[in-house]
Design an enzyme around this catalytic site. Structure first.
Site, PDB file in Angstrom:
ATOM      1  N   SER A 164       0.868  -1.184   0.000  1.00 10.44           N
ATOM      2  CA  SER A 164       0.000   0.000   0.000  1.00 10.44           C
ATOM      3  C   SER A 164       0.904   1.233   0.000  1.00 10.44           C
ATOM      4  O   SER A 164       2.069   1.158   0.437  1.00 10.44           O
ATOM      5  CB  SER A 164      -0.851  -0.001   1.275  1.00 10.44           C
TER       6      SER A 164
ATOM      7  N   TYR B 282      -2.254  -1.823  10.561  1.00 10.09           N
ATOM      8  CA  TYR B 282      -2.360  -1.956   9.100  1.00 10.09           C
ATOM      9  C   TYR B 282      -1.136  -1.328   8.418  1.00 10.09           C
ATOM     10  O   TYR B 282      -0.506  -1.947   7.563  1.00 10.09           O
ATOM     11  CB  TYR B 282      -3.651  -1.301   8.599  1.00 10.09           C
TER      12      TYR B 282
HETATM   13  N1  LIG Z   1      -8.677  -0.374  -1.476  1.00 13.06           N
HETATM   14  C1  LIG Z   1      -7.657   0.365  -1.111  1.00 13.06           C
HETATM   15  O1  LIG Z   1      -7.775   1.574  -0.956  1.00 13.06           O
HETATM   16  C2  LIG Z   1      -6.304  -0.244  -0.903  1.00 13.06           C
HETATM   17  C3  LIG Z   1      -5.182   0.607  -0.874  1.00 13.06           C
HETATM   18  C4  LIG Z   1      -3.940   0.064  -0.683  1.00 13.06           C
HETATM   19  C5  LIG Z   1      -3.789  -1.307  -0.544  1.00 13.06           C
HETATM   20  N2  LIG Z   1      -4.891  -2.117  -0.568  1.00 13.06           N
HETATM   21  C6  LIG Z   1      -4.696  -3.552  -0.396  1.00 13.06           C
HETATM   22  O2  LIG Z   1      -5.253  -4.222  -1.514  1.00 13.06           O
HETATM   23  C7  LIG Z   1      -5.557  -5.560  -1.146  1.00 13.06           C
HETATM   24  C8  LIG Z   1      -6.949  -5.905  -1.655  1.00 13.06           C
HETATM   25  O3  LIG Z   1      -7.896  -5.127  -0.980  1.00 13.06           O
HETATM   26  P1  LIG Z   1      -9.164  -4.483  -1.684  1.00 13.06           P
HETATM   27  O4  LIG Z   1      -9.011  -3.023  -1.608  1.00 13.06           O
HETATM   28  O5  LIG Z   1      -9.393  -5.084  -3.000  1.00 13.06           O
HETATM   29  O6  LIG Z   1     -10.296  -4.850  -0.619  1.00 13.06           O
HETATM   30  P2  LIG Z   1     -11.419  -5.977  -0.633  1.00 13.06           P
HETATM   31  O7  LIG Z   1     -12.358  -5.743  -1.767  1.00 13.06           O
HETATM   32  O8  LIG Z   1     -11.950  -5.983   0.743  1.00 13.06           O
HETATM   33  O9  LIG Z   1     -10.621  -7.314  -0.939  1.00 13.06           O
HETATM   34  C9  LIG Z   1      -9.919  -8.045   0.027  1.00 13.06           C
HETATM   35  C10 LIG Z   1      -9.947  -9.499  -0.364  1.00 13.06           C
HETATM   36  O10 LIG Z   1      -9.137 -10.257   0.564  1.00 13.06           O
HETATM   37  C11 LIG Z   1      -9.826 -11.446   0.892  1.00 13.06           C
HETATM   38  N3  LIG Z   1      -9.446 -11.884   2.224  1.00 13.06           N
HETATM   39  C12 LIG Z   1      -9.512 -11.161   3.377  1.00 13.06           C
HETATM   40  N4  LIG Z   1      -9.152 -11.926   4.427  1.00 13.06           N
HETATM   41  C13 LIG Z   1      -8.839 -13.148   3.908  1.00 13.06           C
HETATM   42  C14 LIG Z   1      -8.407 -14.374   4.494  1.00 13.06           C
HETATM   43  N5  LIG Z   1      -8.258 -14.517   5.822  1.00 13.06           N
HETATM   44  N6  LIG Z   1      -8.180 -15.426   3.679  1.00 13.06           N
HETATM   45  C15 LIG Z   1      -8.380 -15.329   2.338  1.00 13.06           C
HETATM   46  N7  LIG Z   1      -8.782 -14.190   1.737  1.00 13.06           N
HETATM   47  C16 LIG Z   1      -9.015 -13.113   2.519  1.00 13.06           C
HETATM   48  C17 LIG Z   1     -11.321 -11.086   0.827  1.00 13.06           C
HETATM   49  O11 LIG Z   1     -12.121 -12.200   0.482  1.00 13.06           O
HETATM   50  P3  LIG Z   1     -12.923 -13.070   1.585  1.00 13.06           P
HETATM   51  O12 LIG Z   1     -13.473 -12.086   2.588  1.00 13.06           O
HETATM   52  O13 LIG Z   1     -13.952 -13.813   0.831  1.00 13.06           O
HETATM   53  O14 LIG Z   1     -11.898 -13.983   2.167  1.00 13.06           O
HETATM   54  C18 LIG Z   1     -11.350 -10.075  -0.317  1.00 13.06           C
HETATM   55  O15 LIG Z   1     -11.640 -10.711  -1.541  1.00 13.06           O
HETATM   56  C19 LIG Z   1      -5.419  -5.641   0.376  1.00 13.06           C
HETATM   57  O16 LIG Z   1      -4.189  -6.269   0.700  1.00 13.06           O
HETATM   58  C20 LIG Z   1      -5.401  -4.179   0.799  1.00 13.06           C
HETATM   59  O17 LIG Z   1      -4.701  -3.966   1.989  1.00 13.06           O
HETATM   60  C21 LIG Z   1      -6.147  -1.618  -0.750  1.00 13.06           C
END
Ligand SMILES: NC(=O)c1ccc[n+]([C@@H]2O[C@H](COP(=O)([O-])OP(=O)(O)OC[C@H]3O[C@@H](n4cnc5c(N)ncnc54)[C@H](OP(=O)(O)O)[C@@H]3O)[C@@H](O)[C@H]2O)c1
Length: 250
Positions: free
Chosen positions: A128, A142
């Site tokens: 991130s 985080y």
């Molecule tokens: N959105 C942002 O602004 C942002 C910015 C910087 C970095 N990120 C990073 O991007 C990545 C993806 O996040 P996103 O923004 O796309 O959010 P998201 O839509 O909430 O996606 C997160 C995914 O991780 C899976 N997950 C969570 N806990 C898990 C576990 N214990 N085992 C297996 N799968 C798990 C969830 O699926 P299930 O709940 O079905 O398991 C979900 O599909 C994350 O690492 C986040 O920190 C996001």
């Protein structure tokens, strides 16, 4: 070619899986909730579901054993949690460390060892823009978890480079806010306008396949990354606190 994508049921992971599939790759869609994975699998030809809670070490080992032949691995699954460190739930934070740090560490270790034996392979860890900051007040665990992911990835990339292993690349994706389920899960409202997850994925895959080490989508975060060191740690922490505080109070 086979691409394993964790957290593929939603957000950035879902769009990355779509991108790899559009390039003709087989995809392995990993996550806990079956329904979103099934919906995506119905859309992507030659896709397979691997249902797993990556907070469990055993599940990570099973994933690797089942798909050790993957050419591309994306450690994307992760989540955040908002609140004062003295008040946030310890068990949720420990689970966050298991998913954001332990699973990423374990799968990076196993797959990069496998890639070295094979002489080729590509791994992407989703960190991130938070990882560039000296810390993240009100999202302390985080931010710390993402700093771990970025630093681990950069160090491994440098080791591989120095071993002359040019056909193995490890990259870190460092986005700022992206419109996904992240904010709902973390209990925050972004103060910056989030990027479109499809555009982030398209940009990321292009850079990743070229072996770029640290991928930062969007001009705002590129500029923030460039200028933030000039502010000094104290000022960055104070502004991070103010930004995070606004997220909650919206
Ligand atoms: N959105 C942002 O602004 C942002 C910015 C910087 C970095 N990120 C990073 O991007 C990545 C993806 O996040 P996103 O923004 O796309 O959010 P998201 O839509 O909430 O996606 C997160 C995914 O991780 C899976 N997950 C969570 N806990 C898990 C576990 N214990 N085992 C297996 N799968 C798990 C969830 O699926 P299930 O709940 O079905 O398991 C979900 O599909 C994350 O690492 C986040 O920190 C996001």
């Amino acid at each position: 070619m086979k691409a394993v994508v964790t957290g593929a049921g939603s957000g950035i992971g879902r769009e990355l899986a779509r991108q790899f599939s559009a390039l003709g790759m087989k995809t392995v869609l990993v996550g806990r909730r079956l329904e979103p994975l099934q919906m995506l699998a119905a859309e992507l030809p030659e896709s397979e579901i691997f249902q797993a809670d990556l907070g469990e070490e055993d599940a990570c080992l099973r994933l690797f054993e089942a798909h050790r032949d993957a050419d591309i691995v994306v450690n994307n699954a992760g989540f955040g949690l908002f609140g004062e460190f003295t008040q946030t739930d310890l068990h949720r934070e420990l689970n966050m460390i298991q998913v954001n740090v332990q699973a990423v560490h374990l799968l990076t270790k196993l797959y990069v060892q496998e890639f070295v034996l094979r002489g080729r392979g590509k791994l992407l860890n989703v960190a991130s823009a938070a990882a560039f900051m000296p810390g993240g007040p009100l999202m302390a665990t985080y931010y710390a978890s993402k700093a771990y992911v970025l630093n681990l990835t950069r160090a491994v990339a440098e080791e591989l480079h120095n071993q002359g292993l040019r056909h193995i690349t490890v990259s870190a994706l460092c986005p700022g806010p992206v419109k996904t389920d992240f904010d709902r899960v973390a209990g925050v409202h972004f103060s910056l306008h989030g990027l479109d997850s499809r555009k982030v994925a398209a940009y990321t895959v292009k850079k990743f396949l070229r072996g770029k080490r640290v991928i930062v989508p969007g001009l705002t975060m590129k500029l923030a990354r460039f200028f933030s060191p000039f502010l000094g740690d104290r000022l960055q922490l104070r502004s991070a606190y103010a930004i995070q505080h606004r997220k909650k109070s919206r």
